[in-house]
Design a protein around this motif. Structure first.
Motif, PDB file in Angstrom:
ATOM      1  N   SER A  60     -52.369  61.109 -15.740  1.00 40.99           N
ATOM      2  CA  SER A  60     -53.237  60.785 -14.604  1.00 40.99           C
ATOM      3  C   SER A  60     -52.876  61.624 -13.384  1.00 40.99           C
ATOM      4  N   TRP A  61     -52.432  62.851 -13.607  1.00 35.51           N
ATOM      5  CA  TRP A  61     -52.085  63.715 -12.489  1.00 35.51           C
ATOM      6  C   TRP A  61     -53.341  64.093 -11.712  1.00 35.51           C
ATOM      7  N   ALA A  62     -53.137  64.550 -10.485  1.00 39.03           N
ATOM      8  CA  ALA A  62     -54.244  64.856  -9.582  1.00 39.03           C
ATOM      9  C   ALA A  62     -55.081  66.041 -10.057  1.00 39.03           C
ATOM     10  N   LYS A  63     -56.318  66.067  -9.590  1.00 40.13           N
ATOM     11  CA  LYS A  63     -57.229  67.196  -9.820  1.00 40.13           C
ATOM     12  C   LYS A  63     -57.464  67.840  -8.458  1.00 40.13           C
ATOM     13  N   PRO A  64     -56.626  68.789  -8.051  1.00 43.57           N
ATOM     14  CA  PRO A  64     -56.641  69.274  -6.671  1.00 43.57           C
ATOM     15  C   PRO A  64     -57.919  70.016  -6.313  1.00 43.57           C
ATOM     16  N   ALA A  65     -58.258  69.973  -5.022  1.00 40.54           N
ATOM     17  CA  ALA A  65     -59.442  70.686  -4.535  1.00 40.54           C
ATOM     18  C   ALA A  65     -59.288  72.184  -4.726  1.00 40.54           C
ATOM     19  N   ASP A  66     -58.094  72.697  -4.464  1.00 40.48           N
ATOM     20  CA  ASP A  66     -57.809  74.126  -4.654  1.00 40.48           C
ATOM     21  C   ASP A  66     -57.152  74.275  -6.021  1.00 40.48           C
ATOM     22  N   TYR A  67     -57.977  74.429  -7.042  1.00 41.64           N
ATOM     23  CA  TYR A  67     -57.502  74.396  -8.410  1.00 41.64           C
ATOM     24  C   TYR A  67     -57.120  75.778  -8.920  1.00 41.64           C
ATOM     25  N   HIS A  68     -56.327  75.793  -9.987  1.00 46.14           N
ATOM     26  CA  HIS A  68     -55.928  77.026 -10.646  1.00 46.14           C
ATOM     27  C   HIS A  68     -57.045  77.509 -11.579  1.00 46.14           C
ATOM     28  N   VAL A 204     -49.728  49.850  -5.976  1.00 47.41           N
ATOM     29  CA  VAL A 204     -49.721  51.257  -6.392  1.00 47.41           C
ATOM     30  C   VAL A 204     -48.854  52.057  -5.420  1.00 47.41           C
ATOM     31  N   GLY A 205     -48.634  53.328  -5.743  1.00 48.90           N
ATOM     32  CA  GLY A 205     -47.815  54.176  -4.891  1.00 48.90           C
ATOM     33  C   GLY A 205     -48.491  54.520  -3.577  1.00 48.90           C
ATOM     34  N   THR A 206     -47.697  55.010  -2.638  1.00 45.51           N
ATOM     35  CA  THR A 206     -48.207  55.339  -1.301  1.00 45.51           C
ATOM     36  C   THR A 206     -48.339  56.841  -1.074  1.00 45.51           C
ATOM     37  N   VAL A 207     -47.907  57.646  -2.025  1.00 44.40           N
ATOM     38  CA  VAL A 207     -47.956  59.097  -1.884  1.00 44.40           C
ATOM     39  C   VAL A 207     -49.348  59.602  -2.248  1.00 44.40           C
ATOM     40  N   VAL A 208     -49.832  60.618  -1.513  1.00 42.19           N
ATOM     41  CA  VAL A 208     -51.040  61.347  -1.894  1.00 42.19           C
ATOM     42  C   VAL A 208     -50.634  62.773  -2.254  1.00 42.19           C
ATOM     43  N   TYR A 209     -51.546  63.477  -2.927  1.00 40.27           N
ATOM     44  CA  TYR A 209     -51.211  64.802  -3.441  1.00 40.27           C
ATOM     45  C   TYR A 209     -50.758  65.751  -2.331  1.00 40.27           C
ATOM     46  N   ASP A 210     -51.387  65.690  -1.182  1.00 39.90           N
ATOM     47  CA  ASP A 210     -51.043  66.616  -0.097  1.00 39.90           C
ATOM     48  C   ASP A 210     -49.618  66.406   0.420  1.00 39.90           C
ATOM     49  N   LEU A 233     -45.369  70.343 -12.406  1.00 39.86           N
ATOM     50  CA  LEU A 233     -44.389  71.413 -12.249  1.00 39.86           C
ATOM     51  C   LEU A 233     -44.846  72.475 -11.255  1.00 39.86           C
ATOM     52  N   HIS A 234     -46.137  72.614 -11.026  1.00 43.10           N
ATOM     53  CA  HIS A 234     -46.617  73.606 -10.061  1.00 43.10           C
ATOM     54  C   HIS A 234     -46.207  73.246  -8.630  1.00 43.10           C
ATOM     55  N   PRO A 235     -46.526  72.042  -8.114  1.00 40.07           N
ATOM     56  CA  PRO A 235     -46.032  71.707  -6.773  1.00 40.07           C
ATOM     57  C   PRO A 235     -44.515  71.586  -6.713  1.00 40.07           C
ATOM     58  N   LEU A 236     -43.890  71.209  -7.836  1.00 40.07           N
ATOM     59  CA  LEU A 236     -42.431  71.165  -7.847  1.00 40.07           C
ATOM     60  C   LEU A 236     -41.853  72.561  -7.663  1.00 40.07           C
ATOM     61  N   THR A 255     -35.708  69.681 -19.551  1.00 43.63           N
ATOM     62  CA  THR A 255     -35.919  71.073 -19.185  1.00 43.63           C
ATOM     63  C   THR A 255     -36.888  71.222 -18.019  1.00 43.63           C
ATOM     64  N   GLY A 256     -37.940  70.420 -17.979  1.00 45.40           N
ATOM     65  CA  GLY A 256     -38.940  70.535 -16.929  1.00 45.40           C
ATOM     66  C   GLY A 256     -38.399  70.268 -15.542  1.00 45.40           C
ATOM     67  N   LEU A 257     -37.281  69.571 -15.439  1.00 47.55           N
ATOM     68  CA  LEU A 257     -36.668  69.325 -14.137  1.00 47.55           C
ATOM     69  C   LEU A 257     -35.512  70.290 -13.854  1.00 47.55           C
ATOM     70  N   GLU A 258     -35.297  71.211 -14.767  1.00 42.57           N
ATOM     71  CA  GLU A 258     -34.231  72.199 -14.573  1.00 42.57           C
ATOM     72  C   GLU A 258     -34.772  73.570 -14.207  1.00 42.57           C
ATOM     73  N   SER A 259     -35.798  74.052 -14.928  1.00 43.27           N
ATOM     74  CA  SER A 259     -36.360  75.363 -14.607  1.00 43.27           C
ATOM     75  C   SER A 259     -37.771  75.465 -15.151  1.00 43.27           C
ATOM     76  N   PHE A 260     -38.569  76.329 -14.516  1.00 36.83           N
ATOM     77  CA  PHE A 260     -39.989  76.429 -14.857  1.00 36.83           C
ATOM     78  C   PHE A 260     -40.483  77.851 -14.661  1.00 36.83           C
ATOM     79  N   THR A 261     -41.203  78.361 -15.676  1.00 37.70           N
ATOM     80  CA  THR A 261     -41.928  79.618 -15.565  1.00 37.70           C
ATOM     81  C   THR A 261     -43.412  79.300 -15.569  1.00 37.70           C
ATOM     82  N   ASN A 262     -44.104  79.719 -14.539  1.00 38.89           N
ATOM     83  CA  ASN A 262     -45.511  79.376 -14.367  1.00 38.89           C
ATOM     84  C   ASN A 262     -46.380  80.199 -15.312  1.00 38.89           C
ATOM     85  N   PRO A 263     -47.035  79.579 -16.301  1.00 38.89           N
ATOM     86  CA  PRO A 263     -47.880  80.343 -17.231  1.00 38.89           C
ATOM     87  C   PRO A 263     -49.080  80.995 -16.558  1.00 38.89           C
TER      88      PRO A 263
END
Length: 762
Positions: A60-68, A204-210, A233-236, A255-263
């Motif tokens: 259920s991750w966000a669908k950002p306005a400025d998408y990839h 529910v949580g109080t954080v928004v994507y921004d 992993l992208h905003p991280l 691994t996802g919290l240790e290092s990431f290469t952006n595909p």
């Protein structure tokens, strides 16, 4: 090229590489080939999580306005390709195989038969599913339900159904006469709903994507974005690059919290450059999070003492005075707890906890993210409430770049609750429904998942309707539950593919195939869009365009309406056929029931980046008993709910990189270095030696619950892995038979799958 390998220093199995990168591309390509998806699948993936596209059925991750350019992750692509498979599970398959035979198949092999194509009725005489007409199915299901006391039925919902379908399903249950509406949230984040509601006044949580672009410190507890929400992993990565502190507390080094290469970065893919993610990674023992957080709070109080000597504060005294209740008792508990006790229960040295505390004290804006590592514990409520305590100390709720966020694992599991799926009548506007539809809604509390299981075991439930999911594989106490299941009078399962839950049936049983979210849903007024809510309380439209897998499929909304129409007396205020002809009319009904969330619903459906439904706690409006945010006291420093004993281990259940909930896409857990099998028991090398075992040895696990019931799982292959002492890891749902139905969070009844007492039998 990164490969799964053994660490030469300690012989543990691990993955020698980052999350993302070429490994992710290969993972998607492998599933594409295996499912034999058509070339049009790439066009479909290009529309995933985009404006006027379809919303992923995975996390259920966000669908950002400025998408990839490609707004999907490895597991999201796998979920879509799994749905777009060219394989079909037709009536001929069921003619060739009895249900008894199919019960012996692996979960993976069942789902690999492909998309279900026809509505099916179980025939006990031949022990086979036979094709049937939709109207015949609705007629018999309705007749069966009409013969029962409504409270003898359970309407279960998985997290994938749209807001429109969920609203109709909840309304159907209440018009029928019960609140027995358990859903998949009961098995994962019900703890969040209860703890956040009690402490902050919102479920529910109080954080928004921004907020992710504004925070300078991110706390992670018991959540693995590399497998469960890879687009996180992208905003991280962006946060890591700008120098934000990322503090991780998890028994497993993911691994996802240790290092990431952006595909999606050609430069990173060509150079194989990886971004380090966590600035601190602490392998807390399972159930040790309460102790860790209390230790960080202890450091905060000590830092505040020193600051006061210099005429400043670390605590946000003004916020605490104006907006919180209960600090004095909480502070006394923290100051009165010895470091030796904190170290023992957390499994971490004081220096490590104080290092985390120092980073927290230094930060201006802090966001805290957590997953089922916190919620699926006997004292899971206290886990979440302690995290709230930590944030309240420095006023980290209700400011940009701050807040608390449970990371939901199913695409619309949060949204279902928003529109009425749930067993708690106080959380649904029943008076408004009564006025809107001219009936008296049931006011008694319904059954959650654990309570529904208990009622089935006690023969108090006679009918089960499953709107998606794989209920019998997802729940605890699997052996006893499957035995009791056949005593049900009616079982109805709505699904896209065959799974284990469809093979254990009541006296009257139907398997009803539905459209997938990628597929065109054409009704009388034309193609229909649906909507979903993400983990940040933002609503999006979703429009499928692919040709359906079979001309005999119906949408989930149409199936719900068909059963409801056949079950209930006619009500001119409840126009089932009109709603199905035009889903926009369902959205109008939702907006009338929930105007504070869905005003101008249809007008905002395609708003860029979705529309936010609001959050009172984010505005520092606290709908709690005291009218303020609540500090709370933990019942124990350990969340597991059982004492240590010789030979007793704490088992955590895991999902692999080739898995979404109970759906197994394949047998690669690449990011942990495990390939080709799921029958593994993970434990650290020292623990293996102390237990007198050897790597590669075959063992079984026995449950160590104190209820006298024998529970066993295995055989499993002992596999060296970097875990804390006293901790074992093995895969879900294969380990669910070890979990007692009584082993759950005390306040929410969420099954405690992240801290199960077990013993090893060699």
């Amino acid at each position: 090229m990164a490969e799964a390998t053994a660490n030469p220093e300690d012989d543990t199995v691990h993955y020698d590489g980052p999350a993302g990168g070429w490994g992710s591309v290969r993972g998607i390509t492998r599933i594409f080939g295996k499912e034999a998806a058509s070339p049009l699948a790439m066009e479909t993936l290009a529309r995933q999580n985009k404006p006027h596209g379809f919303m992923c059925v995975s996390c259920s991750w966000a669908k950002p306005a400025d998408y990839h350019p490609f707004e999907f992750c490895e597991n999201g692509a796998k979920a879509t390709l799994w749905e777009l498979t060219s394989k079909r599970c037709r009536p001929e398959f069921f003619a060739a195989h009895t249900v008894t035979e199919l019960r012996g198949w692996r979960d993976y092999d069942l789902e690999e038969q492909g998309r279900l194509t026809h509505p099916l009725r179980y025939d006990p005489a031949s022990d086979r599913y036979l094709p049937c007409a939709w109207e015949d199915a609705f007629r018999e299901i309705g007749a069966e339900l009409r013969r029962l006391d409504p409270w003898e039925s359970v309407f279960y919902a998985s997290g994938r159904a749209s807001l429109e379908t969920s609203y109709l399903y909840g309304l159907f249950a209440r018009l029928y006469g019960h609140n027995n509406l358990p859903d998949s949230s009961n098995m994962c984040h019900e703890t969040s709903s209860v703890a956040l509601k009690k402490t902050l006044g919102v479920g529910v949580g109080t954080v928004v994507y921004d907020d992710l672009a504004k925070t300078d410190c991110l706390l992670f507890f018991g959540q693995n974005p590399g497998t469960n929400s890879p687009r996180f992993l992208h905003p991280l990565q962006e946060a890591a690059k700008r120098g934000a502190e990322i503090l991780v507390f998890n028994p497993v080094r993911e691994t996802g919290l240790e290092s990431f290469t952006n595909p999606q970065s050609p430069l990173e893919m060509v150079t194989r450059k990886a971004t380090p993610i966590a600035t601190q990674y602490h392998q807390v023992r399972p159930g040790g999070d309460i102790a860790v957080i209390l230790g960080i709070c202890k450091h905060v109080f000590a830092a505040d003492d020193l600051a006061k000597e210099e005429g400043r504060r670390v605590l946000d005294a003004a916020f605490i005075e104006a907006h919180t209740h209960g600090l004095e008792a909480f502070e006394a508990r923290v100051r009165g707890t010895a470091w030796a006790e904190i170290e023992r229960e957390s499994g971490l040295p004081r220096s490590a906890i104080e290092a985390a505390g120092a980073a927290y004290v230094k930060a201006e804006r802090v966001t805290a993210f957590y997953g089922m590592g916190l919620t699926q514990q006997v004292h899971g409520f206290d886990n979440v409430a302690m995290l709230v305590n930590l944030l309240l100390l420095r006023g980290m709720i209700g400011r940009d770049g701050c807040g608390i966020s449970p990371v939901r694992g199913h695409s619309n599991v949060q949204g279902q609750r928003t529109v009425g799926i749930g067993e708690k009548p106080e959380e649904v506007p029943l008076d408004k429904l009564a006025a809107q539809y001219g009936f008296e809604p049931p006011r008694k509390k319904g059954l959650n998942t654990v309570e529904a299981c208990q009622a089935i075991l006690g023969k108090r439930v006679k009918a089960f309707l499953g709107l998606g999911g794989n209920f019998l594989r997802a729940i605890p106490e699997q052996v006893a539950m499957e035995l009791a299941w056949t005593d049900l009078r009616l079982t109805v399962q709505v699904a896209t593919k065959l799974n284990r839950s469809h093979l254990v049936n009541g006296a009257v049983a139907y398997l009803l195939p539905c459209l997938g979210r990628t597929e065109e849903d054409r009704q009388q007024s034309g193609p229909q869009a649906v909507s979903v809510e993400d983990t940040f309380s933002t609503i999006y439209g979703s429009l499928g365009k692919r040709t359906p897998a079979s001309e005999h499929l119906m949408s989930e909304a149409a199936i719900v309406a068909g059963i409801a129409r056949a079950t209930l007396d006619p009500n001119p205020r409840v126009p089932w056929d009109t709603w199905i002809a035009d889903y926009g009319l369902i959205r109008q009904a939702i907006a009338e029931t929930y105007p504070e969330f869905f005003e101008r619903f249809n007008d905002r459906l395609w708003q860029k980046g979705g529309f936010y439904r609001g959050n009172k706690a984010r505005e520092r409006i606290w709908e709690t008993e005291s009218g303020k945010a609540e500090f709370s006291l933990p019942a124990s420093l350990s969340a597991v709910g059982f004492a240590d004993a010789p030979g007793r281990y704490r088992l955590i259940t895991l999902r692999s990189n080739d898995q979404f909930n109970t759906t197994i896409y394949g047998f690669s857990d690449r990011l942990r270095g495990i390939e080709g099998r799921r029958d593994v028991l993970l434990m650290n090398p020292d623990e293996i030696a102390r237990a007198g075992l050897e790597a590669g040895q075959s063992v079984s696990l026995t449950a160590d619950a104190e209820d006298g019931i024998a529970r066993e799982a295995g055989p499993l292959v002992v596999t060296p892995f970097a875990l804390p002492d006293g901790c074992l890891g093995a895969y879900y749902p294969e380990m669910n038979p070890l979990i007692a139905l009584s082993h759950h969070d005390i306040q929410s009844k969420t099954p405690a799958a992240k801290g199960v007492p077990v013993r090893i039998r060699a």
